[in-house]
Motif scaffolding. Sequence first.
Motif, mmCIF file in Angstrom:
data_model
loop_
_atom_site.group_PDB
_atom_site.id
_atom_site.type_symbol
_atom_site.label_atom_id
_atom_site.label_comp_id
_atom_site.label_asym_id
_atom_site.label_seq_id
_atom_site.Cartn_x
_atom_site.Cartn_y
_atom_site.Cartn_z
ATOM 1 N N GLY A 13 -79.378 -27.416 -96.377
ATOM 2 C CA GLY A 13 -80.278 -26.409 -96.923
ATOM 3 C C GLY A 13 -81.704 -26.541 -96.419
ATOM 4 N N ALA A 14 -81.932 -27.410 -95.437
ATOM 5 C CA ALA A 14 -83.285 -27.571 -94.902
ATOM 6 C C ALA A 14 -83.647 -26.421 -93.972
ATOM 7 C CB ALA A 14 -83.401 -28.897 -94.163
ATOM 8 N N GLY A 15 -82.652 -25.657 -93.550
ATOM 9 C CA GLY A 15 -82.912 -24.530 -92.658
ATOM 10 C C GLY A 15 -82.653 -24.831 -91.197
ATOM 11 N N LYS A 16 -81.876 -25.894 -90.931
ATOM 12 C CA LYS A 16 -81.637 -26.282 -89.535
ATOM 13 C C LYS A 16 -80.883 -25.187 -88.768
ATOM 14 C CE LYS A 16 -79.330 -30.023 -90.623
ATOM 15 N NZ LYS A 16 -79.089 -30.139 -92.042
ATOM 16 N N SER A 17 -79.783 -24.724 -89.371
ATOM 17 C CA SER A 17 -79.009 -23.676 -88.689
ATOM 18 C C SER A 17 -79.791 -22.375 -88.595
ATOM 19 C CB SER A 17 -77.696 -23.413 -89.437
ATOM 20 O OG SER A 17 -76.831 -24.501 -89.288
ATOM 21 N N THR A 18 -80.559 -22.080 -89.648
ATOM 22 C CA THR A 18 -81.380 -20.870 -89.631
ATOM 23 C C THR A 18 -82.396 -20.928 -88.491
ATOM 24 O OG1 THR A 18 -81.149 -20.781 -92.014
ATOM 25 C CG2 THR A 18 -82.827 -19.365 -91.053
ATOM 26 N N LEU A 19 -82.919 -22.136 -88.264
ATOM 27 C CA LEU A 19 -83.877 -22.318 -87.173
ATOM 28 C C LEU A 19 -83.222 -21.949 -85.838
ATOM 29 C CD1 LEU A 19 -86.547 -23.426 -85.986
ATOM 30 C CD2 LEU A 19 -85.509 -25.692 -86.027
ATOM 31 N N MET A 20 -82.016 -22.437 -85.616
ATOM 32 C CA MET A 20 -81.303 -22.126 -84.367
ATOM 33 C C MET A 20 -81.041 -20.632 -84.249
ATOM 34 S SD MET A 20 -79.045 -24.823 -82.739
ATOM 35 C CE MET A 20 -79.810 -26.375 -82.323
ATOM 36 N N LYS A 21 -80.603 -20.052 -85.373
ATOM 37 C CA LYS A 21 -80.296 -18.620 -85.333
ATOM 38 C C LYS A 21 -81.548 -17.797 -85.090
ATOM 39 C CE LYS A 21 -76.212 -18.876 -88.216
ATOM 40 N NZ LYS A 21 -75.785 -18.826 -89.610
ATOM 41 N N SER A 22 -82.694 -18.248 -85.623
ATOM 42 C CA SER A 22 -83.896 -17.446 -85.385
ATOM 43 C C SER A 22 -84.353 -17.585 -83.941
ATOM 44 C CB SER A 22 -85.008 -17.760 -86.381
ATOM 45 O OG SER A 22 -85.111 -19.118 -86.616
ATOM 46 N N ILE A 23 -84.137 -18.758 -83.337
ATOM 47 C CA ILE A 23 -84.471 -18.893 -81.914
ATOM 48 C C ILE A 23 -83.621 -17.915 -81.112
ATOM 49 C CG2 ILE A 23 -84.333 -20.430 -79.905
ATOM 50 C CD1 ILE A 23 -84.865 -22.775 -81.867
ATOM 51 N N PHE A 24 -82.374 -17.765 -81.538
ATOM 52 C CA PHE A 24 -81.448 -16.931 -80.775
ATOM 53 C C PHE A 24 -81.441 -15.463 -81.201
ATOM 54 C CE2 PHE A 24 -77.759 -16.416 -78.054
ATOM 55 C CZ PHE A 24 -78.089 -17.304 -77.072
ATOM 56 N N GLY A 25 -82.414 -15.079 -81.997
ATOM 57 C CA GLY A 25 -82.545 -13.656 -82.322
ATOM 58 C C GLY A 25 -81.532 -13.142 -83.323
ATOM 59 N N LEU A 26 -80.965 -14.044 -84.158
ATOM 60 C CA LEU A 26 -79.939 -13.612 -85.099
ATOM 61 C C LEU A 26 -80.463 -13.524 -86.538
ATOM 62 C CD1 LEU A 26 -77.106 -15.891 -83.699
ATOM 63 C CD2 LEU A 26 -77.308 -13.432 -83.347
ATOM 64 N N VAL A 27 -81.715 -13.884 -86.725
ATOM 65 C CA VAL A 27 -82.308 -13.881 -88.064
ATOM 66 C C VAL A 27 -83.639 -13.144 -87.966
ATOM 67 C CG1 VAL A 27 -83.290 -15.362 -89.868
ATOM 68 C CG2 VAL A 27 -81.222 -16.077 -88.666
ATOM 69 N N MET A 66 -80.793 -19.276 -71.855
ATOM 70 C CA MET A 66 -80.571 -20.101 -73.039
ATOM 71 C C MET A 66 -79.215 -19.737 -73.627
ATOM 72 S SD MET A 66 -82.575 -20.350 -76.702
ATOM 73 C CE MET A 66 -84.135 -19.825 -76.073
ATOM 74 N N CYS A 67 -78.374 -20.743 -73.898
ATOM 75 C CA CYS A 67 -77.069 -20.458 -74.483
ATOM 76 C C CYS A 67 -76.900 -21.256 -75.769
ATOM 77 C CB CYS A 67 -75.953 -20.774 -73.493
ATOM 78 S SG CYS A 67 -75.945 -19.618 -72.109
ATOM 79 N N TYR A 68 -76.012 -20.787 -76.617
ATOM 80 C CA TYR A 68 -75.942 -21.280 -77.988
ATOM 81 C C TYR A 68 -74.495 -21.522 -78.395
ATOM 82 C CZ TYR A 68 -76.126 -20.389 -83.137
ATOM 83 O OH TYR A 68 -75.979 -20.420 -84.504
ATOM 84 N N VAL A 69 -74.250 -22.674 -78.997
ATOM 85 C CA VAL A 69 -72.933 -22.983 -79.556
ATOM 86 C C VAL A 69 -73.061 -23.043 -81.074
ATOM 87 C CG1 VAL A 69 -71.021 -24.622 -79.613
ATOM 88 C CG2 VAL A 69 -72.341 -24.345 -77.512
ATOM 89 N N PRO A 70 -72.533 -22.036 -81.778
ATOM 90 C CA PRO A 70 -72.625 -22.060 -83.238
ATOM 91 C C PRO A 70 -71.799 -23.219 -83.809
ATOM 92 C CG PRO A 70 -71.954 -19.883 -82.432
ATOM 93 C CD PRO A 70 -71.859 -20.837 -81.284
ATOM 94 N N GLN A 71 -72.077 -23.520 -85.072
ATOM 95 C CA GLN A 71 -71.385 -24.656 -85.682
ATOM 96 C C GLN A 71 -69.905 -24.357 -85.927
ATOM 97 O OE1 GLN A 71 -73.099 -25.961 -89.390
ATOM 98 N NE2 GLN A 71 -71.365 -27.284 -89.819
ATOM 99 N N THR A 72 -69.630 -23.173 -86.474
ATOM 100 C CA THR A 72 -68.240 -22.817 -86.775
ATOM 101 C C THR A 72 -67.860 -21.570 -85.996
ATOM 102 O OG1 THR A 72 -69.034 -21.546 -88.631
ATOM 103 C CG2 THR A 72 -68.256 -23.770 -89.108
ATOM 104 N N ALA A 73 -66.581 -21.291 -85.944
ATOM 105 C CA ALA A 73 -66.062 -20.117 -85.239
ATOM 106 C C ALA A 73 -66.707 -19.983 -83.868
ATOM 107 C CB ALA A 73 -66.286 -18.847 -86.064
ATOM 108 N N ASN A 74 -66.668 -21.065 -83.085
ATOM 109 C CA ASN A 74 -67.370 -21.043 -81.802
ATOM 110 C C ASN A 74 -66.460 -20.897 -80.583
ATOM 111 O OD1 ASN A 74 -66.318 -23.605 -81.817
ATOM 112 N ND2 ASN A 74 -68.276 -24.602 -82.243
#
Lengths: 285, 246
Positions: free
Chosen positions: B51-65, B92-100
């Motif tokens: 809940g610290a926002g780690k995944s959200t940080l990645m998603k915002s870098i990648f334009g998903l948030v 820049m490429c991104y590997v999501p945590q789940t469903a990747n």
Amino acid sequence: MVKQLIVYGLIYGGIISLGAIGLTLIFRILRFGHFAHGDMMTLGAYLALFFKATAGWPMWAAALASLVITPMAAVLIDRLLYKPLRRTTPAILLIASVGMALFLRHLVQFIWGAQVQVYNPGIERPLLIWGVRIRPSQIWIIVMAVVLVFLVWVFLQKTKFGKAMRAMADNMDLAAVSGIDTERMITWTWVLGAVLAAAAGIMLGIDTQLRPVMGWIMLLPLFAATILGGVGNPYGAIAGGMIIGMSPELSTKYITTAYKPPGALVRVVLLLPVRAQGLFGAKGA
Amino acid sequence: MEQAVQLKPEAASALLSVENVRAGYGEMDILHGVHLHVRENEIVCVIGPNGAGKSTLMKSIFGLVNIREGRIVFRGEDITALPPVQIVRRGMCYVPQTANVFPSLTVEENLEMGAFIRDRGVREKMEEMFELFPILKERRRQKAGTMSGGQQQMVAMARALMLDPALLLLDEPTAGLSPKFAEMVLEKVTEINRRGVSILMIEQNARAGLEISHRGYVLTTGRNRLDDTGRALLENEEVGRLFLGG
């Protein structure tokens, strides 16, 4: 007798399969049940009628023209109606597509009239092949259905766009982060779906007759085939279409023909408790 | 204040810099002004509690948030809120945590999809990936969905590497993997980095993540808590107490 019913089932199943391939891909990629899919078949059938009867083109050219124009109409519908709604909920898109279905049906009725029409007036003499009575036009339908299904397989399996379409049906978000231009692929999904729907509509028109309601009444078997095959799986849709198409014909051997139409629904209802993901769907997908 | 001044020259030469980003879903903010940067050839690890926002940080870098404030600069260009397709094109490429992975596609097809925007050299790149992950070559015709978690993670990383990215984002690459596979995945991360790819990753196993990283950031409740070299964070008392288990 059974051979005869199998041939009828093959024709009906082929038509359902072609419609269901588009329906299943749209269902998964755009996340809504496209209720105007049946009426897209109707539109395709009547466009071919226009080029055949009004413009006087040969049947193959009229069919080809319809296969070009119907997808253009589908892409236009997507741009004008569905695309602006894409960020809302699937329920809104579904309702919009019901509206589009009514619009298309009445547009067809307004232009071409409500009366029953045919591509070729006159009686076609059936041939007798291996004890099966079949009209030459029905042979064409079967040949075309097989060719189209083969072409769809080649497209989905061997081409970059086809693979991307399957990838999008698998996981839309991952497709986007992989760099697949999802908006462009959505356009191609409509093109594929509409070409096949138009082909199915034309085949239905050749096999029976053209009526403005011809596509609408195909919706139940189309959805049944989609669900039976596992939503999002184009090969499942083909298999589902063949099962849904075959079984009502064969069932007439054992039960009265009055129960033929709801048969498709009964099969889906019987299947779902056993395999909710459909025959070929992935679990949890 | 002091920290902000200190950051600037570094951020200017950085491959990626996240500047004071406030972002979240719907009405709610998850990140409340986060900053971070990645330099060429670095492995940077982000750690923090759930809940610290780690995944959200990645998603915002990648334009998903939705980013409400601040900006993301990649290779000197403002890429804030660009769609993923555009970001991928910029390297820049991104590997999501789940469903990747694409489960119904074969390993080969998964890699092809990674190279969708690439017109030539796909075969060569795929051979390179098979050399990096030999198991994938053996299973090239297997559907990704039928593979084990560790193998799927390799498919996912290989897919993201098909475009020769300058920067690879990895969201918890070892989540749910057995210790043996987790170790193997992190070894691969180091190897990928040695081939000249900068890496920004989130790792729930803070010790393992920091050990292979040049630098690390600690995120708590959507804010920067600490940042330092990987080694210094490993020795930091607070980090030790909170994330390294004593």
